[in-house]
Design an enzyme around this catalytic site. Structure first.
Site, PDB file in Angstrom:
ATOM      1  N   ASP A 128       0.820  -1.201   0.000  1.00 31.46           N
ATOM      2  CA  ASP A 128       0.000   0.000   0.000  1.00 31.46           C
ATOM      3  C   ASP A 128       0.859   1.258   0.000  1.00 31.46           C
ATOM      4  OD1 ASP A 128      -2.133   1.752   0.181  1.00 31.46           O
ATOM      5  OD2 ASP A 128      -2.368   1.504   2.344  1.00 31.46           O
ATOM      6  N   ASP A 335      -1.844   5.397  -6.328  1.00 28.38           N
ATOM      7  CA  ASP A 335      -2.189   4.541  -5.200  1.00 28.38           C
ATOM      8  C   ASP A 335      -2.211   3.077  -5.622  1.00 28.38           C
ATOM      9  OD1 ASP A 335      -3.098   3.513  -2.826  1.00 28.38           O
ATOM     10  OD2 ASP A 335      -5.155   4.180  -3.089  1.00 28.38           O
TER      11      ASP A 335
END
Length: 416
Positions: A128, A335
């Site tokens: 992440d 992201d």
């Protein structure tokens, strides 16, 4: 009946209720370089065959089906609430995880198999870029973390659960002894350093205590020399929200830029430059390298740091859809935790309406279960629609072409 849905992968945490789906396989190169070598590991998609084999998943949406893309966008809607190889001739040699180069892409998130502790134990963790903490499910049970999966056939696949007491190299992070632990994380001066890390997704968090342990790496130069990196990680005793639904089977590696993140820790310990690169393949596999300096063949664009929420941002200055060009400068979040690009206006309207005006296939308006605004019917013998070329111009002038701007989904439901 087959429908072709246009698709794009995630730019902004704010989006319209429906979005144009455009797959962005750009291969952006993130570089903040001031040091030594690099190391990496492969990454795979959540619904890829390697992940199904490791976790024993059956009954997952078939790749290419409407259900597959609905599942991916559902994952994104939840998360949105919140071998680049040794050919670079870098010295020292790049590194990879000790248990091999296999990585996994599963449900819009990317995962890696990492080895931690002594004796070494393997864990499947999500990657992440939108968070900093590396944490593992730790000394918990099936009510406070996910300890197993059950396949559609009833087979139970047990997950490894980290325990500091089982690792001879693990030690707690006491209050006052580590600049990563602030006083408000401590009940007393001699207590363990507690953490409670909340994510943007509704009611999703992990909490526990911070510990130090070794992350096992090897050189990626054919000699496989062992390198053990001491890292700070969260011993996650309680998980909430989507973490109890399999979003992070064993835990999560935060790739952002605060001091506690794995990239920052490796650079601080002199194991390589404070940089990493991620490569995503069209087959759901890819690689990530820490300390990577890139190659002369790679395109580059600068990252900027988000001000409201710490994040890697890119700046786009121009959008081309076929013969139509729109000069508009805006910032977008890069992201790894989402798979669908979400664009706000005016970029969304320009891309969607211009794309639609140049597609000759009949637009499908009748399937309310497809969460995309622009889908088109294909005939039974048609392999793909005629679509305009699309590219994005980044600040600095580099152009990134969308290598797969549409995706096909097979609909099993009849429409009138």
């Amino acid at each position: 009946m087959a429908c072709a849905c246009t698709s794009t992968s995630s730019y902004s945490l704010t989006s319209r209720s429906y979005m144009l789906l455009v797959l962005l396989l750009l291969g952006l190169n993130s570089r903040i370089c001031h040091g030594l070598g690099s190391f990496g590991f492969d990454i795979h998609h959540r619904f890829s065959d390697p992940v199904k084999q490791i976790l024993g998943f059956e009954g997952l949406p078939e790749k290419g089906s409407v259900e597959y893309y609905v599942a991916m966008t559902h994952r994104d809607s939840i998360m949105r609430g919140r071998h680049l190889a040794a050919s670079n001739n870098q010295s020292p040699a790049p590194l990879t995880f000790a248990n091999g180069n296999d990585t996994y892409n599963w449900g819009g998130l990317y995962y890696a198999n990492v080895s931690v502790g002594t004796p070494s134990v393997s864990y499947l963790v999500a990657l992440d870029t939108g968070s900093d903490l590396f944490w593992l499910a730790c000394d918990c049970n099936n009510s406070t973390c996910e300890t197993s999966f059950q396949t559609s056939s009833g087979q139970v696949v047990n997950l490894n659960i980290y325990s500091p007491n089982a690792s001879s190299t693990s030690k707690s992070v006491p209050c006052g002894s580590n600049y990563l632990c602030s006083s408000n994380q401590c009940l007393s001066a001699n207590s363990d350093c507690a953490y409670n890390y909340a994510y943007a997704s509704n009611d999703t968090s992990t909490s526990g205590i911070l510990v130090e342990d070794v992350l096992h790496l090897i050189t990626d130069d054919g000699q496989s020399k062992a390198v053990d990196a001491l890292v700070t990680l969260g011993c996650g005793k309680n998980e909430t929200g989507i973490f109890l639904e399999g979003a992070a089977p064993n835990g999560l590696i935060g790739l952002a830029f605060n001091n506690i993140s794995v990239p920052s820790t490796l650079a601080r310990n002199g194991l390589g430059p404070n940089s990493f690169s991620m490569c995503f393949g069209s087959d759901g596999t890819g690689r990530i390298n820490f300390g990577d300096n890139g190659t002369s063949e790679q395109k580059e664009t600068s990252f900027t740091v988000g001000t409201l929420v710490p994040s890697y941002n890119i700046s786009i200055t121009q959008i081309n859809v076929g013969v139509n060009v729109s000069k508009m400068e805006f910032s977008a979040i890069f992201d790894s935790g989402t798979s669908i690009t979400s664009l706000t206006d005016p970029a969304y309207t320009f891309i969607s309406e211009t794309f639609n005006s140049q597609v000759t296939e009949k637009r499908n308006l009748s399937n309310s279960q497809i969460p995309f605004e622009y889908c088109y019917d294909l005939s039974a013998n048609q392999s793909s629609p005629m679509i305009p070329k699309m590219n994005l111009t980044m600040k600095g002038g580099e152009q990134y072409y969308l290598t797969n701007p549409t995706t096909e989904a097979i609909s099993t439901k009849k429409t009138s």
